[in-house]
Design an enzyme around this catalytic site. Structure first.
Site, short mmCIF file in Angstrom:
data_model
loop_
_atom_site.label_atom_id
_atom_site.label_comp_id
_atom_site.label_asym_id
_atom_site.label_seq_id
_atom_site.Cartn_x
_atom_site.Cartn_y
_atom_site.Cartn_z
CB THR A 132 -0.96 0.03 1.20
OG1 THR A 132 -0.22 0.10 2.42
CG2 THR A 132 -1.87 -1.19 1.21
CG HIS B 217 2.41 6.21 1.97
ND1 HIS B 217 3.24 6.47 3.03
CD2 HIS B 217 3.20 6.09 0.88
CE1 HIS B 217 4.49 6.50 2.60
NE2 HIS B 217 4.49 6.27 1.30
CB ILE B 218 -4.12 6.86 -1.07
CG1 ILE B 218 -3.49 6.53 -2.42
CG2 ILE B 218 -4.08 8.36 -0.84
CD1 ILE B 218 -4.29 7.07 -3.60
CG HIS B 219 -2.05 3.04 3.61
ND1 HIS B 219 -0.77 2.54 3.51
CD2 HIS B 219 -1.96 4.19 4.31
CE1 HIS B 219 0.07 3.36 4.14
NE2 HIS B 219 -0.63 4.36 4.63
CG ASP B 220 -7.77 2.73 4.02
OD1 ASP B 220 -7.06 1.75 4.32
OD2 ASP B 220 -8.15 3.57 4.85
#
Length: 352
Positions: free
Chosen positions: A201, A267-270
């Site tokens: 991610t 950081h756009i993990h979702d």
């Protein structure tokens, strides 16, 4: 067009959760059956307000939003105002939602939906796993009733983002995470949860040029630049409502990452986990047995993966081992830009 997907989403919205939710609303093949709220980035009531407002902005006001747990299973709740802002949405000031939170408990809502539609629903979990652990306690057959499970959480042989070894979602409620992975032990491979951990991610690294590209895709004729040198807290001037609110969220997130020496990025993990659940990105996985540490103080919330079967225990997860960031951003910008034009209406979409 990907095949239809029906999702039960559990989130703790959160800037990257907000981006993931808006993205899912942009996908015509995705049915959002319910959105449940877990405390994490902010408390559960604030999560619910954020979700209601975002669903209305994104043209999905009919999706039920329910609250379940209000604290982790065994430890006090810790939130992240420094990361996501005091309301979880950075600098954005979302409209007051017109709808109301579902009167029922989120855990009961999930169980009822899974029992009513066995084999049809996929659970997407972008929050601490508190609500899902409670659902598994109440209905142990949930892993068999669900079509699939996608989890954003953990860090496997990779630096943590909360402690040196622990990822945020797992660190907030490691006891819940341990219960969830235990519930999947020994199930067939296709039933094991797909786990999107930090090592993949954090490759989904959003930059200012992605926000500018989104504004152009949404029809803003002169999108304002999102640059590192601008004063903190500067608000978006984009006329498109969805672009404006997302830009104000992401600006806060960029500043947070810069303040922690990671660069002017987010950081756009979702979002990546949402795209995995929606079937719109390519990725690879490795089967593993996951252990979540709940005792050792310095390793609290650490996740360890046994890929080689050295523990002699049945696998309980499929951990994402590879992804394609450039393709993921092309997908995000195209889809969110289309949604932003649609929900803004023709009279607003073309003014920058």
């Amino acid at each position: 067009m990907p095949e239809p997907v029906s999702l039960l989403l559990d989130c703790d919205t959160g800037i990257d959760d907000a981006l993931a939710l808006a993205y899912l609303c942009s996908q015509p093949h995705v049915e959002l059956v319910a959105v449940s709220c877990t405390p994490g980035n902010v408390d559960a009531d604030q999560v619910a307000r954020n979700n209601l407002a975002l669903l209305e902005l994104s043209g999905r006001p009919e999706v039920p939003v329910a609250i379940g747990a209000r604290a982790p299973l065994e430890i006090p709740l810790v939130t992240t105002p420094e990361t996501h802002g005091p309301q979880g949405i950075g600098y954005a000031e979302l409209p007051e939602p017109q709808g109301n939170v579902h009167p029922g408990d989120a855990v009961e809502l999930w169980i009822e939906a899974a029992r009513a539609r066995p084999g049809e629903l996929t659970a997407l979990l972008t929050a601490p796993l508190t609500n899902f652990a409670l659902a598994l306690r109440a209905e142990p057959r949930l892993p068999e009733l669900l079509r699939g499970v996608v989890i954003m959480g953990g860090s496997y042989y990779y630096q943590g983002n909360t402690t040196p070894t622990a990822e945020w979602n797992t660190h907030v409620d490691p006891h819940a995470a341990a219960e969830v992975f235990a519930a999947f032990s020994g199930l067939p491979g296709e039933k094991l949860p797909v786990v999107c951990a930090l090592e993949t991610t954090e490759r989904i690294e959003m930059r200012p040029e992605h926000v500018e590209a989104l504004a152009r895709e949404a029809g803003c004729t002169a999108p304002e630049p999102v640059l590192p040198g601008q004063p903190k807290g500067q608000r978006s001037t984009a006329s498109n409502p969805l672009v404006r609110h997302l830009s104000d969220m992401l600006r806060f997130y960029f500043e947070f990452h810069r303040d922690y020496d990671q660069g002017y990025i987010a950081h756009i993990h979702d979002y990546f986990a949402a795209a995995v659940a929606a079937g719109t990105v390519r990725y690879g996985t490795r089967t593993a047995t996951v252990h979540v540490e709940t005792a050792a103080s310095r390793l609290f919330g650490t996740t360890v993966a046994d890929y080689r079967g050295l523990w002699g225990e049945a696998p309980n997860a499929r951990i994402v081992s590879g992804n394609h960031p450039a393709e993921a951003f092309d997908e995000l910008i195209r889809s969110l830009g289309t949604l932003a034009r649609t929900v803004a209406g023709p009279e607003r979409a073309g003014r920058g």
